[in-house]
Scaffold this motif. Structure first.
Motif, PDB file in Angstrom:
ATOM      1  N   LEU A 249       0.832  -1.201   0.000  1.00 36.15           N
ATOM      2  CA  LEU A 249       0.000   0.000   0.000  1.00 36.15           C
ATOM      3  C   LEU A 249       0.870   1.256   0.000  1.00 36.15           C
ATOM      4  O   LEU A 249       0.586   2.217  -0.714  1.00 36.15           O
ATOM      5  CB  LEU A 249      -0.933  -0.012   1.214  1.00 36.15           C
ATOM      6  N   ALA A 250       1.941   1.238   0.777  1.00 35.68           N
ATOM      7  CA  ALA A 250       2.857   2.383   0.807  1.00 35.68           C
ATOM      8  C   ALA A 250       3.543   2.573  -0.546  1.00 35.68           C
ATOM      9  O   ALA A 250       3.719   3.709  -1.008  1.00 35.68           O
ATOM     10  CB  ALA A 250       3.897   2.193   1.902  1.00 35.68           C
ATOM     11  N   MET A 251       3.930   1.469  -1.174  1.00 36.42           N
ATOM     12  CA  MET A 251       4.565   1.561  -2.490  1.00 36.42           C
ATOM     13  C   MET A 251       3.594   2.122  -3.523  1.00 36.42           C
ATOM     14  O   MET A 251       3.986   2.922  -4.379  1.00 36.42           O
ATOM     15  CB  MET A 251       5.080   0.192  -2.933  1.00 36.42           C
ATOM     16  N   LEU A 252       2.327   1.716  -3.446  1.00 40.49           N
ATOM     17  CA  LEU A 252       1.332   2.254  -4.369  1.00 40.49           C
ATOM     18  C   LEU A 252       1.180   3.753  -4.159  1.00 40.49           C
ATOM     19  O   LEU A 252       1.119   4.519  -5.120  1.00 40.49           O
ATOM     20  CB  LEU A 252      -0.016   1.550  -4.176  1.00 40.49           C
ATOM     21  N   GLY A 253       1.161   4.172  -2.888  1.00 44.03           N
ATOM     22  CA  GLY A 253       1.050   5.594  -2.596  1.00 44.03           C
ATOM     23  C   GLY A 253       2.276   6.378  -3.030  1.00 44.03           C
ATOM     24  O   GLY A 253       2.177   7.532  -3.452  1.00 44.03           O
ATOM     25  N   ALA A 254       3.451   5.763  -2.918  1.00 39.03           N
ATOM     26  CA  ALA A 254       4.695   6.448  -3.281  1.00 39.03           C
ATOM     27  C   ALA A 254       4.988   6.387  -4.772  1.00 39.03           C
ATOM     28  O   ALA A 254       5.827   7.126  -5.269  1.00 39.03           O
ATOM     29  CB  ALA A 254       5.867   5.837  -2.511  1.00 39.03           C
ATOM     30  N   SER A 255       4.284   5.498  -5.475  1.00 41.33           N
ATOM     31  CA  SER A 255       4.549   5.382  -6.917  1.00 41.33           C
ATOM     32  C   SER A 255       4.043   6.618  -7.634  1.00 41.33           C
ATOM     33  O   SER A 255       3.260   7.395  -7.115  1.00 41.33           O
ATOM     34  CB  SER A 255       3.849   4.133  -7.486  1.00 41.33           C
ATOM     35  N   ARG A 256       4.479   6.782  -8.836  1.00 39.78           N
ATOM     36  CA  ARG A 256       4.086   7.948  -9.632  1.00 39.78           C
ATOM     37  C   ARG A 256       2.797   7.679 -10.414  1.00 39.78           C
ATOM     38  O   ARG A 256       2.339   8.540 -11.157  1.00 39.78           O
ATOM     39  CB  ARG A 256       5.224   8.303 -10.598  1.00 39.78           C
ATOM     40  N   ILE A 257       2.230   6.498 -10.271  1.00 37.76           N
ATOM     41  CA  ILE A 257       1.045   6.141 -11.066  1.00 37.76           C
ATOM     42  C   ILE A 257      -0.095   7.126 -10.860  1.00 37.76           C
ATOM     43  O   ILE A 257      -0.607   7.685 -11.840  1.00 37.76           O
ATOM     44  CB  ILE A 257       0.599   4.691 -10.773  1.00 37.76           C
ATOM     45  N   PRO A 258      -0.515   7.384  -9.592  1.00 36.86           N
ATOM     46  CA  PRO A 258      -1.626   8.342  -9.434  1.00 36.86           C
ATOM     47  C   PRO A 258      -1.285   9.736  -9.976  1.00 36.86           C
ATOM     48  O   PRO A 258      -2.124  10.382 -10.604  1.00 36.86           O
ATOM     49  CB  PRO A 258      -1.861   8.379  -7.922  1.00 36.86           C
ATOM     50  N   ASN A 259      -0.058  10.169  -9.745  1.00 32.14           N
ATOM     51  CA  ASN A 259       0.360  11.482 -10.238  1.00 32.14           C
ATOM     52  C   ASN A 259       0.376  11.521 -11.765  1.00 32.14           C
ATOM     53  O   ASN A 259      -0.064  12.498 -12.380  1.00 32.14           O
ATOM     54  CB  ASN A 259       1.730  11.844  -9.669  1.00 32.14           C
ATOM     55  N   ASN A 260       0.889  10.452 -12.364  1.00 34.01           N
ATOM     56  CA  ASN A 260       0.928  10.403 -13.830  1.00 34.01           C
ATOM     57  C   ASN A 260      -0.483  10.408 -14.415  1.00 34.01           C
ATOM     58  O   ASN A 260      -0.736  11.066 -15.423  1.00 34.01           O
ATOM     59  CB  ASN A 260       1.691   9.170 -14.306  1.00 34.01           C
ATOM     60  N   LEU A 261      -1.403   9.688 -13.780  1.00 31.22           N
ATOM     61  CA  LEU A 261      -2.784   9.695 -14.254  1.00 31.22           C
ATOM     62  C   LEU A 261      -3.392  11.088 -14.123  1.00 31.22           C
ATOM     63  O   LEU A 261      -4.133  11.537 -15.004  1.00 31.22           O
ATOM     64  CB  LEU A 261      -3.618   8.675 -13.471  1.00 31.22           C
TER      65      LEU A 261
ATOM     66  N   GLU B 231     -10.373   3.456 -17.114  1.00 30.48           N
ATOM     67  CA  GLU B 231     -10.158   2.091 -16.630  1.00 30.48           C
ATOM     68  C   GLU B 231      -8.920   2.031 -15.718  1.00 30.48           C
ATOM     69  O   GLU B 231      -8.925   1.356 -14.691  1.00 30.48           O
ATOM     70  CB  GLU B 231      -9.997   1.123 -17.808  1.00 30.48           C
ATOM     71  N   ALA B 232      -7.855   2.741 -16.082  1.00 22.70           N
ATOM     72  CA  ALA B 232      -6.647   2.767 -15.249  1.00 22.70           C
ATOM     73  C   ALA B 232      -6.949   3.368 -13.877  1.00 22.70           C
ATOM     74  O   ALA B 232      -6.499   2.861 -12.844  1.00 22.70           O
ATOM     75  CB  ALA B 232      -5.536   3.552 -15.933  1.00 22.70           C
ATOM     76  N   VAL B 233      -7.737   4.441 -13.844  1.00 17.29           N
ATOM     77  CA  VAL B 233      -8.107   5.067 -12.571  1.00 17.29           C
ATOM     78  C   VAL B 233      -8.925   4.096 -11.728  1.00 17.29           C
ATOM     79  O   VAL B 233      -8.702   3.944 -10.528  1.00 17.29           O
ATOM     80  CB  VAL B 233      -8.886   6.386 -12.822  1.00 17.29           C
ATOM     81  N   ARG B 234      -9.882   3.402 -12.362  1.00 20.67           N
ATOM     82  CA  ARG B 234     -10.697   2.417 -11.626  1.00 20.67           C
ATOM     83  C   ARG B 234      -9.827   1.308 -11.046  1.00 20.67           C
ATOM     84  O   ARG B 234     -10.038   0.872  -9.922  1.00 20.67           O
ATOM     85  CB  ARG B 234     -11.769   1.833 -12.551  1.00 20.67           C
ATOM     86  N   GLU B 235      -8.846   0.844 -11.801  1.00 18.51           N
ATOM     87  CA  GLU B 235      -7.982  -0.236 -11.328  1.00 18.51           C
ATOM     88  C   GLU B 235      -7.128   0.207 -10.140  1.00 18.51           C
ATOM     89  O   GLU B 235      -6.951  -0.541  -9.186  1.00 18.51           O
ATOM     90  CB  GLU B 235      -7.105  -0.746 -12.476  1.00 18.51           C
ATOM     91  N   VAL B 236      -6.595   1.420 -10.201  1.00 19.07           N
ATOM     92  CA  VAL B 236      -5.798   1.934  -9.081  1.00 19.07           C
ATOM     93  C   VAL B 236      -6.673   2.058  -7.836  1.00 19.07           C
ATOM     94  O   VAL B 236      -6.282   1.657  -6.742  1.00 19.07           O
ATOM     95  CB  VAL B 236      -5.131   3.282  -9.433  1.00 19.07           C
ATOM     96  N   ARG B 237      -7.872   2.603  -7.990  1.00 17.93           N
ATOM     97  CA  ARG B 237      -8.782   2.711  -6.842  1.00 17.93           C
ATOM     98  C   ARG B 237      -9.153   1.345  -6.297  1.00 17.93           C
ATOM     99  O   ARG B 237      -9.257   1.153  -5.094  1.00 17.93           O
ATOM    100  CB  ARG B 237     -10.047   3.475  -7.252  1.00 17.93           C
ATOM    101  N   SER B 238      -9.365   0.397  -7.190  1.00 15.05           N
ATOM    102  CA  SER B 238      -9.716  -0.959  -6.772  1.00 15.05           C
ATOM    103  C   SER B 238      -8.572  -1.601  -5.985  1.00 15.05           C
ATOM    104  O   SER B 238      -8.801  -2.237  -4.950  1.00 15.05           O
ATOM    105  CB  SER B 238     -10.060  -1.802  -7.995  1.00 15.05           C
ATOM    106  N   MET B 239      -7.339  -1.447  -6.474  1.00 16.83           N
ATOM    107  CA  MET B 239      -6.174  -1.991  -5.763  1.00 16.83           C
ATOM    108  C   MET B 239      -6.066  -1.395  -4.365  1.00 16.83           C
ATOM    109  O   MET B 239      -5.858  -2.105  -3.380  1.00 16.83           O
ATOM    110  CB  MET B 239      -4.877  -1.714  -6.533  1.00 16.83           C
TER     111      MET B 239
END
Length: 149
Positions: A89-101, A125-133
Motif C-alpha cells: 500500500l505504501a509503495m502504491l502511494g509512493a509510486s508515480r502512477i496516481p500522479n501520472n494519471l 479504466e486505469a483510474v478504476r484499477e488503481v482505486r480498486s487496488m
C-alpha cells in the motif's frame, strides 16, 4: 587536624543532615507493567485467537471487555502478512502512477492530449484499477476505505 579527624568530622556532618525527600514522580509516568504467566498451551491459544494482533493489546482488550481497535480486528492475517500488505500500500502511494494519471487528465482537459474515445476509456479504466487496488489492500489490512469517489 589530622586526616582521620577531618574524615570523622565530615562523616558526623553528613549524618546530621536531614534525609533528602524522594524525588517527585514525573507526571504522565506509566505505572509498572503487570506480568502474567501462561503455560505454552495458554499462550498458543491466545496467539491463535489474536490472529496476528499484538498479544499484549489483545489480552488487554479481552480482559477489559473492550472491542478490539479497528486495526486489530480479526482479518485472519498474520503480522507478516499485514506488514507485507502495508508495504505494498505504501509503495502504491509512493509510486508515480496516481500522479501520472492526474497529469494525463490535466493534459486531456486542457486539450494538449489528443483525446479519442479509446484513450478516454483506457484512462478511466486505469483510474478504476488503481482505486480498486487501494480499496482491496485497505480492506485486507482491516482499514476503512473512506468515501467513494
Amino acid at each position: 587536624m589530622s586526616l582521620t579527624d577531618f574524615y570523622n568530622a565530615y562523616l558526623d556532618s553528613q549524618s546530621k543532615k536531614p534525609p533528602t525527600p524522594p524525588a517527585p514522580v514525573a507526571r504522565g509516568k506509566r505505572p509498572a507493567p503487570f506480568s502474567l504467566r501462561l503455560s505454552d498451551d495458554e499462550r498458543e491459544q491466545l496467539t491463535r485467537e489474536a490472529k496476528g494482533a499484538p498479544l499484549g493489546r489483545f489480552i488487554k482488550a479481552k480482559v477489559l471487555g473492550s472491542p478490539l481497535p479497528l486495526c486489530m480486528r480479526q482479518t485472519g492475517l498474520t503480522v507478516h502478512d499485514r506488514e507485507s500488505l502495508g508495504k505494498v500500500l505504501a509503495m502504491l502511494g509512493a509510486s508515480r502512477i496516481p500522479n501520472n494519471l492526474n497529469q494525463l487528465a490535466f493534459l486531456a482537459n486542457t486539450g494538449s492530449l489528443p483525446m479519442t474515445p479509446e484513450t478516454e476509456a483506457e484512462l478511466k479504466e486505469a483510474v478504476r484499477e488503481v482505486r480498486s487496488m487501494r480499496a482491496l489492500l485497505m480492506k485486507a489490512l482491516g482499514m476503512k476505505t473512506g468515501a467513494k469517489r
